[in-house]
Every structure is written in C-alpha cells, then in structure tokens.
Design an enzyme around this catalytic site. Structure first.
Site, PDB file in Angstrom:
ATOM      1  N   TYR A   1      39.142  36.970  37.997  1.00  0.00           N
ATOM      2  CA  TYR A   1      38.892  38.131  37.136  1.00  0.00           C
ATOM      3  C   TYR A   1      38.908  39.399  37.969  1.00  0.00           C
ATOM      4  O   TYR A   1      38.942  39.361  39.202  1.00  0.00           O
ATOM      5  CB  TYR A   1      37.553  37.984  36.401  1.00  0.00           C
TER       6      TYR A   1
ATOM      7  N   LYS B   1      38.115  36.664  43.898  1.00  0.00           N
ATOM      8  CA  LYS B   1      37.262  37.132  42.802  1.00  0.00           C
ATOM      9  C   LYS B   1      37.299  36.084  41.695  1.00  0.00           C
ATOM     10  O   LYS B   1      37.934  36.259  40.641  1.00  0.00           O
ATOM     11  CB  LYS B   1      37.699  38.518  42.315  1.00  0.00           C
TER      12      LYS B   1
HETATM   13  O1  PSZ Z   1      31.228  42.933  35.873  1.00  0.00           O
HETATM   14  C1  PSZ Z   1      31.317  42.343  36.969  1.00  0.00           C
HETATM   15  O2  PSZ Z   1      31.230  41.095  37.077  1.00  0.00           O
HETATM   16  C2  PSZ Z   1      31.529  43.144  38.206  1.00  0.00           C
HETATM   17  S1  PSZ Z   1      32.043  44.747  38.206  1.00  0.00           S
HETATM   18  C3  PSZ Z   1      32.049  44.843  39.885  1.00  0.00           C
HETATM   19  C4  PSZ Z   1      31.665  43.670  40.389  1.00  0.00           C
HETATM   20  C5  PSZ Z   1      31.360  42.694  39.443  1.00  0.00           C
HETATM   21  N1  PSZ Z   1      31.551  43.332  41.651  1.00  0.00           N
HETATM   22  C6  PSZ Z   1      32.226  43.882  42.708  1.00  0.00           C
HETATM   23  C7  PSZ Z   1      31.881  43.303  44.022  1.00  0.00           C
HETATM   24  C8  PSZ Z   1      31.312  42.008  44.160  1.00  0.00           C
HETATM   25  O3  PSZ Z   1      31.046  41.242  43.093  1.00  0.00           O
HETATM   26  C9  PSZ Z   1      30.991  41.521  45.435  1.00  0.00           C
HETATM   27  C10 PSZ Z   1      30.368  40.202  45.619  1.00  0.00           C
HETATM   28  N2  PSZ Z   1      31.275  42.270  46.514  1.00  0.00           N
HETATM   29  C11 PSZ Z   1      31.817  43.496  46.415  1.00  0.00           C
HETATM   30  C12 PSZ Z   1      32.123  44.048  45.173  1.00  0.00           C
HETATM   31  C13 PSZ Z   1      32.732  45.413  45.108  1.00  0.00           C
HETATM   32  O4  PSZ Z   1      34.080  45.363  44.726  1.00  0.00           O
HETATM   33  P1  PSZ Z   1      34.770  46.579  43.989  1.00  0.00           P
HETATM   34  O5  PSZ Z   1      34.484  47.787  44.814  1.00  0.00           O
HETATM   35  O6  PSZ Z   1      36.208  46.219  43.991  1.00  0.00           O
HETATM   36  O7  PSZ Z   1      34.179  46.670  42.628  1.00  0.00           O
END
Ligand code: PSZ
Length: 289
Positions: free
Chosen positions: A31, A147
């Site tokens: 995602y 992710k």
């Molecule tokens: O809605 C969600 O599940 C979201 S919105 C942003 C995140 C999750 N997370 C970003 C994230 C992360 O989950 C971890 C473990 N490390 C770093 C980040 C930051 O990533 P960016 O800057 O790309 O959002």
C-alpha cells in the site's frame, strides 16, 4: 465519497472484497498513502515509484503503468473534490481459492486494487506544539523497507505507546533507534541532524527525501547514520516525519523532556522549507505559525 475498485470508480458500498483475497488471508499486498494540498498531489511520483518498487520486491506484477495509476488517482481526488487530504491505495495478489501459501499463477489470478480518500487538514497546532513518544522494542520483520499491508508489528508498538498515554512509539533494535511506528525518526545534536540510513530496517520515507533536500537548502548538516537510545537522551531536538505529520517535533520521550521540551530551531527551519516545497508543488498554504 467514491473509491477505486480495480478499473472502476464506484461508491464504497458497491465494493466486494472476497474472503479468499490474499490481502485478507495473508496480508499479501502493498500500500501507500499520498497527500494532496489545494487539490494537487504532493510528491506523487515518489509515492508511485515506491509502490512499484514494493510490488517488484514481492514479485507482484502491476496491472497498470505508473502513468495510468497517477491519472486514476488524480481522477479520484477530482471526483471526491479533495483539496487537502490523503489518498490510501493498495494492491493485493488477488483472489485464490482454496487458500494456498504458494503464489497463484498471475495469468489466472489478477491483483485486486483499491483506493480511497479522506479529507485531512494540516494539523498546525500539533506541528508547533509537538508530540510525546515512548521507546518500544522494534519487533517487526526484516523487510521494513516494503510498505506491506501487514502493519501488525507497527500497530502493536503504537498500541503499547498509546496505552501509556504517549502519541508515538520510537522503535529500537538492541539500542539502535530505527524509526517510529508510522514515521521516520530524527534527532539533532550540536546543529547536526541524524536519521537512520535506508536499508531493510526502515521504510524509505518520501517525507524523508523532502526533508533531506530541505536541510541541504537550509545549510543544515545531515548524517544518515544510526544513533542509539543513549544518543537520543542527549539530543537537543527530536522529530518524526511522515506524509501525514510532515516534520513533527517530539518534545518528550517517556515523560522526559527532549532538549528544552519544546519545538527546537532546527525542526522549525526544516518545517519552513517543507512548506515552501509544498507551495512550489501545490500552491500557497495558509500558514498560521
Ligand atoms: O495511513 C497509514 O497507514 C500511513 S500514512 C503514513 C504512514 C502510514 N507511514 C509512513 C511511515 C511508516 O509507516 C514507517 C514505519 N516509517 C516511515 C514512514 C514515513 O514514510 P512517508 O514519509 O513516505 O510517509
């Protein structure tokens, strides 16, 4: 609010997710979340690149090109009239029944793609005041660069911090700070900014890319080097970064003030440069602090 379901844009109530969807059965999917300001996407190319890279890391072939995906997501925010908000999009390895650990043949089983939007204003009060955090062991797997839709390790850590009344969990492996449960982690010592290098132990944040460029523009030295819990205790400032929180000061960790216990000058400067980058891509913002 409309959503994307494979190649259609429909009401959410029309979406049917099969119980044998591999996303549901195995968390076999990728995602991403991208933000829009003033009706324009911010760093969309970078988010779509990471999404495609995640798919290739799990051997999932995209049923669309990057350009097709971008135009579909743009169509969705136009239809839903999203000015400032988030778009969540995910892809799973499709519906394969009976359930089997072995990947299905992709020619028989197409992936399932969904995307939805939420209106989320910038939380400027929080960005000025900062948040609190708690130290939690990083018990996640060793592919944190992917992710994955499996966020169980992340949400367990967040839950541990929340139960104790803290906003975010700062994760560590054997005393080395990796990242937070849903953001990257940064500290400032004697004017230099530190953050964990990319690799399999953290998510390569898109906000991190923007902040690294912002620091360069602002003449702030950055070291993408690991730091320890001990280093963090001595830090002048700490902050986290993500698509939704931008650069967020962490003013207290487990009840102990970080530095002066308020937003520090380095993160404030980075926030100003971050806003300038948003404005360059998406038009002017109303900044109240
Ligand atoms: O809605 C969600 O599940 C979201 S919105 C942003 C995140 C999750 N997370 C970003 C994230 C992360 O989950 C971890 C473990 N490390 C770093 C980040 C930051 O990533 P960016 O800057 O790309 O959002």
């Amino acid at each position: 609010m409309k959503v994307i379901w494979n190649d259609q844009i429909v009401d959410r109530s029309e979406v049917k997710i099969d119980m044998e969807d591999r996303g549901y059965q195995f968390a076999d999917g990728i995602y991403d979340v991208v933000r829009a300001y003033n009706g324009h996407f911010f760093t969309l190319d970078e988010h779509v690149d990471r999404f495609f890279s995640g798919m290739s890391k799990i051997d999932l072939e995209a049923p669309f090109t990057k350009d097709e995906l971008k135009s579909r997501l743009k169509e969705l925010i136009e239809i839903n009239k999203i000015e400032t908000g988030n778009v969540y999009f995910q892809i799973t390895r499709g519906i394969a029944s009976p359930r089997d650990h072995i990947f299905p043949d992709p020619t028989d089983v197409p992936p399932v793609f969904t995307a939805s939007t939420t209106v989320v204003p910038r939380n400027q009060v929080k960005m000025t005041k900062g948040i609190t955090a708690s130290i939690v062991p990083d018990t996640r797997w060793l592919h944190c660069d992917i992710k994955s839709v499996s966020l169980l390790g992340n949400i367990l850590a967040k839950h541990t911090a929340h139960k104790k009344g803290f906003d975010e969990a700062v994760l560590h492996r054997d005393g080395i700070v990796t990242e937070c449960s849903s953001s990257n982690m940064w500290m400032v010592k004697d004017g230099t900014v530190y953050t964990h290098p990319d690799g399999n132990l953290i998510l390569p944040g898109i906000t991190k890319i923007v902040l690294l460029k912002a620091a360069e523009k602002a003449g702030i030295p950055v070291k993408e080097e690991t730091f320890t819990l001990e280093d963090l205790k001595q830090a002048d400032e700490a902050f986290s970064s993500s698509t939704t929180v931008e650069a967020m000061p962490i003013i207290e960790i487990d009840g102990v003030a970080v530095g002066q216990g308020k937003r520090g000058p380095v993160v404030e400067k980075l926030q100003q440069h971050f806003v300038a980058e948003i404005e360059a891509q998406c038009g002017s913002l109303t900044v109240t602090n």
